[in-house]
Design an enzyme around this catalytic site. Structure first.
Site, PDB file in Angstrom:
ATOM      1  N   LYS A 173       0.866  -1.385   0.140  1.00 44.39           N
ATOM      2  CA  LYS A 173       0.102  -0.230  -0.012  1.00 44.39           C
ATOM      3  C   LYS A 173       0.978   1.234   0.081  1.00 44.39           C
ATOM      4  O   LYS A 173       1.868   1.288   0.666  1.00 44.39           O
ATOM      5  CB  LYS A 173      -0.860  -0.020   1.116  1.00 44.39           C
ATOM      6  CG  LYS A 173      -1.819  -1.248   1.275  1.00 44.39           C
ATOM      7  CD  LYS A 173      -2.467  -1.301   2.708  1.00 44.39           C
ATOM      8  CE  LYS A 173      -1.464  -1.742   3.705  1.00 44.39           C
ATOM      9  NZ  LYS A 173      -2.083  -2.023   5.199  1.00 44.39           N
ATOM     10  N   THR A 204      -6.708   9.189   9.107  1.00 44.85           N
ATOM     11  CA  THR A 204      -6.591   8.095   8.635  1.00 44.85           C
ATOM     12  C   THR A 204      -6.324   6.758   9.519  1.00 44.85           C
ATOM     13  O   THR A 204      -5.913   5.595   9.138  1.00 44.85           O
ATOM     14  CB  THR A 204      -5.417   7.977   7.585  1.00 44.85           C
ATOM     15  OG1 THR A 204      -4.286   8.387   8.304  1.00 44.85           O
ATOM     16  CG2 THR A 204      -5.582   8.950   6.254  1.00 44.85           C
ATOM     17  N   GLY A 206      -6.718   3.690  10.910  1.00 41.98           N
ATOM     18  CA  GLY A 206      -7.529   2.281  10.639  1.00 41.98           C
ATOM     19  C   GLY A 206      -7.868   1.968   9.357  1.00 41.98           C
ATOM     20  O   GLY A 206      -8.409   1.070   8.959  1.00 41.98           O
ATOM     21  N   THR A 207      -7.163   2.889   8.429  1.00 40.28           N
ATOM     22  CA  THR A 207      -7.144   2.544   7.092  1.00 40.28           C
ATOM     23  C   THR A 207      -6.785   1.061   6.773  1.00 40.28           C
ATOM     24  O   THR A 207      -7.304   0.586   5.787  1.00 40.28           O
ATOM     25  CB  THR A 207      -6.391   3.606   6.070  1.00 40.28           C
ATOM     26  OG1 THR A 207      -5.358   3.788   6.635  1.00 40.28           O
ATOM     27  CG2 THR A 207      -7.317   5.137   5.915  1.00 40.28           C
ATOM     28  N   GLY A 208      -5.613   0.641   7.110  1.00 43.80           N
ATOM     29  CA  GLY A 208      -5.042  -0.497   6.795  1.00 43.80           C
ATOM     30  C   GLY A 208      -6.202  -1.559   7.335  1.00 43.80           C
ATOM     31  O   GLY A 208      -6.407  -2.557   6.622  1.00 43.80           O
ATOM     32  N   CYS A 209      -6.691  -1.627   8.554  1.00 45.43           N
ATOM     33  CA  CYS A 209      -7.696  -2.384   9.146  1.00 45.43           C
ATOM     34  C   CYS A 209      -8.740  -2.598   8.135  1.00 45.43           C
ATOM     35  O   CYS A 209      -9.507  -3.770   7.660  1.00 45.43           O
ATOM     36  CB  CYS A 209      -8.033  -2.178  10.449  1.00 45.43           C
ATOM     37  SG  CYS A 209      -6.715  -1.926  11.503  1.00 45.43           S
TER      38      CYS A 209
END
Ligand SMILES: Nc1ncnc2c1ncn2[C@@H]1O[C@H](COP(=O)(O)OP(=O)(O)OP(=O)(O)O)[C@@H](O)[C@H]1O
Ligand SMILES: Cc1ncc(COP(=O)(O)O)c(N)n1
Length: 264
Positions: A173, A204, A206-209
């Site tokens: 990412k 941003t 928690g974007t990965g979760c």
């Protein structure tokens, strides 16, 4: 209805971890289940405490889920220690889980370590080989490959290295670093750039979760890997664009932006 399990840590402030995963799955039309690896005391400004589940209790949660409502996909997020990683590896193998998305969470947006240093090797040896796709951000991809990534060419090299090391696909990412909203997919020897519009939003957390849970939801629904990721990116772009602004630090996204506001 398709069913998806998240194996991750709880974020009491609701922006990342289990809470982000369940909200994302709900918004993506699947039935969400959770096995909690740890409770965290955190908010948008930082992580103030971590209380891990025991390996036995995590195993018990996994047995309860798999023996009753078999998930069509599994997302793995924060798993901080070696014994928990071993339990997850053993359970997923025993139950023959499929469509496994591993987000190799290492450090929170707010800068706290969520993976113990000695657990890194276990994550790489025990969980990454089980994944249908792994979703490192740039710093995580640097740790996994041991190389520095400051350009799109280096993202490509890292994706190829990881793709040759592990049987599943690799999604690096770009996030808010090298390549903005442009992510790179390595799948079965092929590199595909998934380019997105960068949304100007500093919230941003928690974007990965959220991305990994949306991918797992789409895989559960039967979409291909590339299509699952494209749809997950479209979902997260909408959640960022909705412009929620909560908390004193990097705040959460509006996971429910596409759910109609029904007056029951
Ligand atoms: N400002 C942005 N605009 C559009 N898309 C974004 C933006 N920031 C991140 N994304 C997208 O969100 C997804 C998650 O990427 P990101 O690099 O933020 O993950 P991460 O660092 O693991 O997240 P986390 O903050 O949870 O640790 C990716 O698809 C990325 O391209
Ligand atoms: C329980 C838990 N899991 C994952 C993250 C990573 O998310 P972020 O990097 O956005 O803080 C987190 N903060 N908390």
């Amino acid at each position: 209805m398709k069913c998806v399990l998240t194996i991750a840590g709880s974020d009491c402030s609701g922006g990342a971890g289990i809470q982000a995963d369940i909200k994302t799955m709900e918004a993506n039309g699947v039935y969400a289940m959770s096995a909690v690896t740890a409770l965290t005391a955190q908010n948008t400004t930082g992580v103030y405490g971590i209380m891990e589940s025991t390996p036995e209790f995590l195993e018990s949660q996994l047995n309860c889920v798999f023996s009753d409502i078999f998930p069509d996909a599994v997302k793995i997020g924060m798993v901080s220690s070696v014994p928990l990683i071993q339990v997850i590896g053993d359970s997923l193998t025993k139950w023959k889980a499929s469509n496994i998305v591993v987000d190799p969470v290492m450090v929170s947006t707010s800068g706290s370590r969520l993976l113990k240093e000695d657990a890194q090797a276990a994550l790489m040896e025990r969980l990454l080989p089980l994944a249908s796709v792994i979703t490192p951000n740039i710093p995580e991809a640097e740790v996994l490959t041991g190389m520095s990534i400051v350009s799109e060419e280096q993202m490509e090299e890292a994706a190829c290295r990881l793709g040759e090391l592990y049987p599943g696909a690799v999604l690096i990412k770009g996030g808010h670093q090298v390549s903005d909203a442009n992510d790179l997919l390595y799948d079965q020897g092929k590199l595909v750039w998934l380019r997105g519009e960068r949304i100007d939003n500093s919230n941003t957390h928690g974007t990965g979760c959220t991305l990994s849970s949306a991918i797992a939801s789409n895989l559960a629904k039967g979409f291909s890997m590339e299509e699952s990721i494209r749809r997950a990116k479209a979902y997260i772009s909408g959640a960022l664009r909705a412009g929620l602004d909560l908390g004193k630090g990097s705040g959460p996204m509006d996971h429910g932006y596409a759910i109609p506001d029904t007056d029951f």
